[in-house]
Design a protein around this motif. Structure first.
Motif, PDB file in Angstrom:
ATOM      1  N   GLY A 213      32.159  52.503  85.960  1.00  0.00           N
ATOM      2  CA  GLY A 213      33.524  52.484  85.080  1.00  0.00           C
ATOM      3  C   GLY A 213      33.418  52.913  83.596  1.00  0.00           C
ATOM      4  N   GLY A 214      32.110  53.342  83.282  1.00  0.00           N
ATOM      5  CA  GLY A 214      31.834  53.611  81.813  1.00  0.00           C
ATOM      6  C   GLY A 214      31.815  52.587  80.751  1.00  0.00           C
ATOM      7  N   SER A 215      31.775  52.970  79.561  1.00  0.00           N
ATOM      8  CA  SER A 215      31.605  52.100  78.424  1.00  0.00           C
ATOM      9  C   SER A 215      32.559  52.521  77.441  1.00  0.00           C
ATOM     10  CB  SER A 215      30.321  51.884  77.751  1.00  0.00           C
ATOM     11  OG  SER A 215      29.837  53.109  77.477  1.00  0.00           O
ATOM     12  N   ALA A 216      32.298  53.470  76.744  1.00  0.00           N
ATOM     13  CA  ALA A 216      33.382  54.034  75.597  1.00  0.00           C
ATOM     14  C   ALA A 216      34.722  54.312  76.072  1.00  0.00           C
ATOM     15  CB  ALA A 216      32.589  55.061  74.944  1.00  0.00           C
ATOM     16  N   THR A 217      34.834  54.790  77.429  1.00  0.00           N
ATOM     17  CA  THR A 217      36.093  54.976  77.978  1.00  0.00           C
ATOM     18  C   THR A 217      37.011  54.101  78.148  1.00  0.00           C
ATOM     19  OG1 THR A 217      34.879  54.839  80.072  1.00  0.00           O
ATOM     20  CG2 THR A 217      35.302  56.991  79.530  1.00  0.00           C
ATOM     21  N   SER A 376      22.959  53.030  70.532  1.00  0.00           N
ATOM     22  CA  SER A 376      24.315  52.931  69.954  1.00  0.00           C
ATOM     23  C   SER A 376      25.036  52.737  71.144  1.00  0.00           C
ATOM     24  CB  SER A 376      24.883  54.134  69.325  1.00  0.00           C
ATOM     25  OG  SER A 376      24.689  55.269  70.140  1.00  0.00           O
ATOM     26  N   GLY A 377      25.017  53.522  72.230  1.00  0.00           N
ATOM     27  CA  GLY A 377      25.796  53.263  73.529  1.00  0.00           C
ATOM     28  C   GLY A 377      25.606  52.105  74.111  1.00  0.00           C
ATOM     29  N   ALA A 378      24.536  51.276  74.303  1.00  0.00           N
ATOM     30  CA  ALA A 378      24.017  49.995  74.631  1.00  0.00           C
ATOM     31  C   ALA A 378      24.843  48.965  74.121  1.00  0.00           C
ATOM     32  CB  ALA A 378      22.573  49.926  74.730  1.00  0.00           C
ATOM     33  N   PHE A 379      24.957  49.029  72.511  1.00  0.00           N
ATOM     34  CA  PHE A 379      25.557  48.208  71.757  1.00  0.00           C
ATOM     35  C   PHE A 379      27.246  48.109  71.789  1.00  0.00           C
ATOM     36  CE2 PHE A 379      21.354  47.167  70.569  1.00  0.00           C
ATOM     37  CZ  PHE A 379      21.328  45.784  70.209  1.00  0.00           C
ATOM     38  N   PHE A 380      27.709  49.373  72.294  1.00  0.00           N
ATOM     39  CA  PHE A 380      28.987  49.660  72.001  1.00  0.00           C
ATOM     40  C   PHE A 380      29.879  48.508  72.870  1.00  0.00           C
ATOM     41  CE2 PHE A 380      33.360  51.467  73.194  1.00  0.00           C
ATOM     42  CZ  PHE A 380      33.534  52.062  71.850  1.00  0.00           C
ATOM     43  N   LEU A 381      29.481  48.279  74.021  1.00  0.00           N
ATOM     44  CA  LEU A 381      30.256  47.299  74.773  1.00  0.00           C
ATOM     45  C   LEU A 381      29.973  46.004  74.328  1.00  0.00           C
ATOM     46  CD1 LEU A 381      29.916  48.284  78.749  1.00  0.00           C
ATOM     47  CD2 LEU A 381      32.120  48.089  77.307  1.00  0.00           C
ATOM     48  N   PRO A 382      28.989  45.403  73.866  1.00  0.00           N
ATOM     49  CA  PRO A 382      29.129  44.000  73.247  1.00  0.00           C
ATOM     50  C   PRO A 382      29.973  43.862  72.158  1.00  0.00           C
ATOM     51  CG  PRO A 382      27.057  44.688  73.991  1.00  0.00           C
ATOM     52  CD  PRO A 382      27.739  45.947  74.123  1.00  0.00           C
ATOM     53  N   LEU A 383      30.140  44.860  71.435  1.00  0.00           N
ATOM     54  CA  LEU A 383      30.892  44.831  69.935  1.00  0.00           C
ATOM     55  C   LEU A 383      32.575  44.826  70.520  1.00  0.00           C
ATOM     56  CD1 LEU A 383      29.206  47.589  67.866  1.00  0.00           C
ATOM     57  CD2 LEU A 383      29.280  45.353  67.076  1.00  0.00           C
ATOM     58  N   LEU A 384      32.698  45.670  71.651  1.00  0.00           N
ATOM     59  CA  LEU A 384      33.967  45.853  71.991  1.00  0.00           C
ATOM     60  C   LEU A 384      34.183  44.466  72.661  1.00  0.00           C
ATOM     61  CD1 LEU A 384      36.299  48.045  72.215  1.00  0.00           C
ATOM     62  CD2 LEU A 384      35.708  48.501  74.606  1.00  0.00           C
ATOM     63  N   VAL A 385      33.574  43.802  73.311  1.00  0.00           N
ATOM     64  CA  VAL A 385      33.958  42.547  74.071  1.00  0.00           C
ATOM     65  C   VAL A 385      34.165  41.485  72.914  1.00  0.00           C
ATOM     66  CG1 VAL A 385      33.239  40.541  75.535  1.00  0.00           C
ATOM     67  CG2 VAL A 385      32.764  42.989  76.196  1.00  0.00           C
ATOM     68  N   VAL A 386      33.434  41.583  71.856  1.00  0.00           N
ATOM     69  CA  VAL A 386      33.812  40.441  70.837  1.00  0.00           C
ATOM     70  C   VAL A 386      34.942  40.776  70.016  1.00  0.00           C
ATOM     71  CG1 VAL A 386      32.759  40.111  68.486  1.00  0.00           C
ATOM     72  CG2 VAL A 386      31.125  40.268  70.200  1.00  0.00           C
ATOM     73  N   ALA A 387      35.406  41.896  69.936  1.00  0.00           N
ATOM     74  CA  ALA A 387      36.732  42.318  69.422  1.00  0.00           C
ATOM     75  C   ALA A 387      37.726  41.790  70.394  1.00  0.00           C
ATOM     76  CB  ALA A 387      36.820  43.819  69.168  1.00  0.00           C
ATOM     77  N   PHE A 388      37.619  41.996  71.510  1.00  0.00           N
ATOM     78  CA  PHE A 388      38.625  41.516  72.487  1.00  0.00           C
ATOM     79  C   PHE A 388      38.735  39.947  72.616  1.00  0.00           C
ATOM     80  CE2 PHE A 388      37.911  45.446  75.615  1.00  0.00           C
ATOM     81  CZ  PHE A 388      38.450  46.132  74.671  1.00  0.00           C
ATOM     82  N   LEU A 389      37.697  39.290  72.393  1.00  0.00           N
ATOM     83  CA  LEU A 389      37.607  37.776  72.218  1.00  0.00           C
ATOM     84  C   LEU A 389      38.312  37.209  70.791  1.00  0.00           C
ATOM     85  CD1 LEU A 389      34.190  37.039  73.738  1.00  0.00           C
ATOM     86  CD2 LEU A 389      36.132  36.217  74.726  1.00  0.00           C
ATOM     87  N   VAL A 390      38.299  38.049  70.118  1.00  0.00           N
ATOM     88  CA  VAL A 390      38.761  37.647  68.689  1.00  0.00           C
ATOM     89  C   VAL A 390      40.155  38.055  68.667  1.00  0.00           C
ATOM     90  CG1 VAL A 390      38.688  37.958  66.300  1.00  0.00           C
ATOM     91  CG2 VAL A 390      36.528  37.705  67.651  1.00  0.00           C
ATOM     92  N   LEU A 391      40.700  39.372  68.831  1.00  0.00           N
ATOM     93  CA  LEU A 391      41.836  39.712  68.613  1.00  0.00           C
ATOM     94  C   LEU A 391      42.832  39.453  69.673  1.00  0.00           C
ATOM     95  CD1 LEU A 391      40.829  43.508  67.509  1.00  0.00           C
ATOM     96  CD2 LEU A 391      41.918  41.399  66.103  1.00  0.00           C
ATOM     97  N   LEU A 392      42.538  38.977  70.738  1.00  0.00           N
ATOM     98  CA  LEU A 392      43.555  38.426  72.069  1.00  0.00           C
ATOM     99  C   LEU A 392      43.244  37.076  72.378  1.00  0.00           C
ATOM    100  CD1 LEU A 392      42.859  41.504  74.526  1.00  0.00           C
ATOM    101  CD2 LEU A 392      44.832  41.153  73.093  1.00  0.00           C
ATOM    102  N   SER A 393      42.859  36.107  71.335  1.00  0.00           N
ATOM    103  CA  SER A 393      43.104  34.848  71.378  1.00  0.00           C
ATOM    104  C   SER A 393      43.822  34.192  70.294  1.00  0.00           C
ATOM    105  CB  SER A 393      41.560  34.505  71.393  1.00  0.00           C
ATOM    106  OG  SER A 393      40.854  34.954  72.450  1.00  0.00           O
ATOM    107  N   GLY A 394      44.164  33.012  70.312  1.00  0.00           N
ATOM    108  CA  GLY A 394      45.017  32.358  69.342  1.00  0.00           C
ATOM    109  C   GLY A 394      46.427  33.078  69.101  1.00  0.00           C
ATOM    110  N   ARG A 395      46.813  33.088  67.893  1.00  0.00           N
ATOM    111  CA  ARG A 395      48.212  33.506  67.316  1.00  0.00           C
ATOM    112  C   ARG A 395      48.200  35.102  67.153  1.00  0.00           C
ATOM    113  NH1 ARG A 395      50.581  28.235  64.381  1.00  0.00           N
ATOM    114  NH2 ARG A 395      50.416  26.850  66.130  1.00  0.00           N
ATOM    115  N   ARG A 396      47.227  35.736  67.139  1.00  0.00           N
ATOM    116  CA  ARG A 396      47.178  37.140  66.543  1.00  0.00           C
ATOM    117  C   ARG A 396      48.310  38.038  67.583  1.00  0.00           C
ATOM    118  NH1 ARG A 396      42.889  39.186  63.684  1.00  0.00           N
ATOM    119  NH2 ARG A 396      41.444  37.583  62.974  1.00  0.00           N
ATOM    120  N   VAL A 397      48.584  37.373  68.701  1.00  0.00           N
ATOM    121  CA  VAL A 397      49.094  38.370  69.711  1.00  0.00           C
ATOM    122  C   VAL A 397      50.221  37.362  70.488  1.00  0.00           C
ATOM    123  CG1 VAL A 397      47.499  40.191  69.988  1.00  0.00           C
ATOM    124  CG2 VAL A 397      47.581  38.230  71.661  1.00  0.00           C
TER     125      VAL A 397
END
Length: 432
Positions: A213-217, A376-397
């Motif tokens: 299922g890819g990572s950067a995709t 860089s490819g290995a750390f891309f997904l963890p960074l992206l998951v952190v963004a999802f946890l922060v930006l899609l929680s609380g009152r941001r959305v």
């Protein structure tokens, strides 16, 4: 999205059927583009290698990987639907330093993305047409991929990616059905279908979860959703169906490859550990079904790799151009002037992606570049998951777009898993 012109027969029926079919396929454009891009030579090799060693014993791992990647992709789509700004602009709202981390990772992946894939696609063509010169063929493939990405905007891109996805998925399903039907002991497929980790299979299992299922995709998907015109909460149901179709197709692809590997490789002593060894399947396929099926397999192999090149070139143009725009603090209102196809920055990134593999091919592959790409490819997904946890929680959305607790659990588990894989990859690379 523009529809192809209808062909009307005397009763008008053919036109109605063809137009209706195209409308249905067009509903899933971003998802099918994602599927065609994220399934690559690595998935072919890992699925066949796993099936050769363990039969269908690692299929459950593929299911887990697909579920995890679907959750991440659905989160990427939800984040895009939360507002008209781009994905990277939303990530920068956490902190501009976070955007810089993505910029560095994306720049490295963009630089090296096509370097290996071009030669693998050339290898697939050489398996069909022996004697093709490797270097000129690789150059031609990279140039053609770059040209079709440059040629049109999103609607054109979506059409050829949907075409690629249909060819590759139908191709592997047909070969799987033929291979299973020709097995002397078809019960092996069922007998090896277990939910366990066979001895020695843990590294292969983790690789399959991380790779399927890819990572950067997953991040690229947000840009295709935006270009599709899905820009608000009203498109949430469409986006979820689209992502589900994408990962449903990916799961069918991996399951079909596992059947092929179980039928043709399991118990034979043959190993499929890299793309070059895929040629070993040509002999059994030709002996069982004739040259047409053998060629069909290698055509499928080529389309798998070429679609990854074209889709990756397109997606990385969006991402790197947007990263540059965001870290330069260019307003979101001007985003389309920078990241839209045929715009100067998009075109410059595309030209860079085409030239970089050619330079690397003629100068060799410095160890430092390969090391930087892997990390860089290995750390891309963890960074992206952190963004999802922060930006899609609380009152941001909006409440409808927020993470529900099952999704949060999967995201946290994904962060642990992909974080551990990233650390392991870093230790392995530096340790070696």
């Amino acid at each position: 999205m523009a529809r192809p012109p209808a062909e009307v027969d005397a009763g008008g029926n053919v036109a109605a059927v063809r137009t209706g079919l195209w409308q249905k396929v067009a509903l899933f454009g971003p998802g099918l583009a994602l599927a065609a891009t994220s399934v690559g030579a690595g998935d072919l090799v890992s699925a066949l290698e796993g099936a050769g060693s363990f039969g269908m014993g690692l299929v459950w791992v593929a299911v887990v990987g697909v579920v995890i990647k679907y959750v991440l992709t659905e989160a990427s789509g939800r984040l895009q639907l939360s507002g008209p700004t781009t994905l990277m602009a939303k990530i920068a709202s956490i902190h501009v330093g976070f955007a810089w981390l993505f910029t560095v990772a994306v720049a490295i992946m963009t630089t090296l993305y096509g370097a290996g894939l071009g030669s693998v696609a050339a290898l697939a063509l050489e398996m069909m047409i022996p004697g093709l010169p490797a270097v000129p063929t690789t150059i031609a493939i990279i140039l053609v991929a770059g040209a079709i990405v440059y040629a049109g905007r999103y609607d054109f891109f979506e059409k050829y990616m949907v075409g690629f996805s249909i060819v590759m998925f139908l191709g592997v399903v047909v070969i799987a059905v033929l291979a299973a039907g020709a097995m002397e002991e078809p019960a092996t497929i069922v007998e090896t279908l277990t939910i366990s980790i066979p001895g020695g299979s843990l590294p292969a299992a983790l690789a399959m979860i991380g790779g399927v299922g890819g990572s950067a995709t997953i991040a690229i998907y947000a840009y295709w959703v935006r270009d599709k015109g899905w820009t608000d909460l009203g498109h949430l149901a469409e986006m979820r169906k689209d992502a589900a179709v994408s990962y449903g197709a990916i799961l069918v692809f991996v399951l079909s490859l596992s059947v092929v590997g179980t039928a043709l490789v399991h118990g034979t002593g043959v190993t499929i550990s890299d793309s070059a060894e895929l040629e070993a399947l040509g002999g059994p396929l030709a002996a069982m079904f004739g040259q047409l099926v053998r060629i069909g397999f290698f055509v499928t192999f080529f389309v798998v790799v070429f679609s990854s090149i074209a889709g990756g070139f397109n997606g990385f143009c969006y991402m790197l151009a947007d990263c540059i725009r965001v870290v330069r603090r260019i307003p979101d209102s001007q985003a389309d002037a920078f990241i839209a196809p045929r715009r100067p920055l998009f075109t410059a990134v595309l030209a860079f992606q085409v030239v970089a593999p050619l330079v690397i091919m003629f100068t060799g592959r410095p160890v430092q570049l390969v090391l930087a790409y892997a990390i860089s490819g290995a750390f891309f997904l963890p960074l992206l998951v952190v963004a999802f946890l922060v930006l899609l929680s609380g009152r941001r959305v909006a409440p409808e777009l927020r993470n529900r607790w099952p999704v949060t659990v999967v995201l946290v588990l994904s962060l642990v898993l992909f974080g551990a894989l990233a650390i392991s990859e870093t230790v392995r690379r530096f340790g070696g």
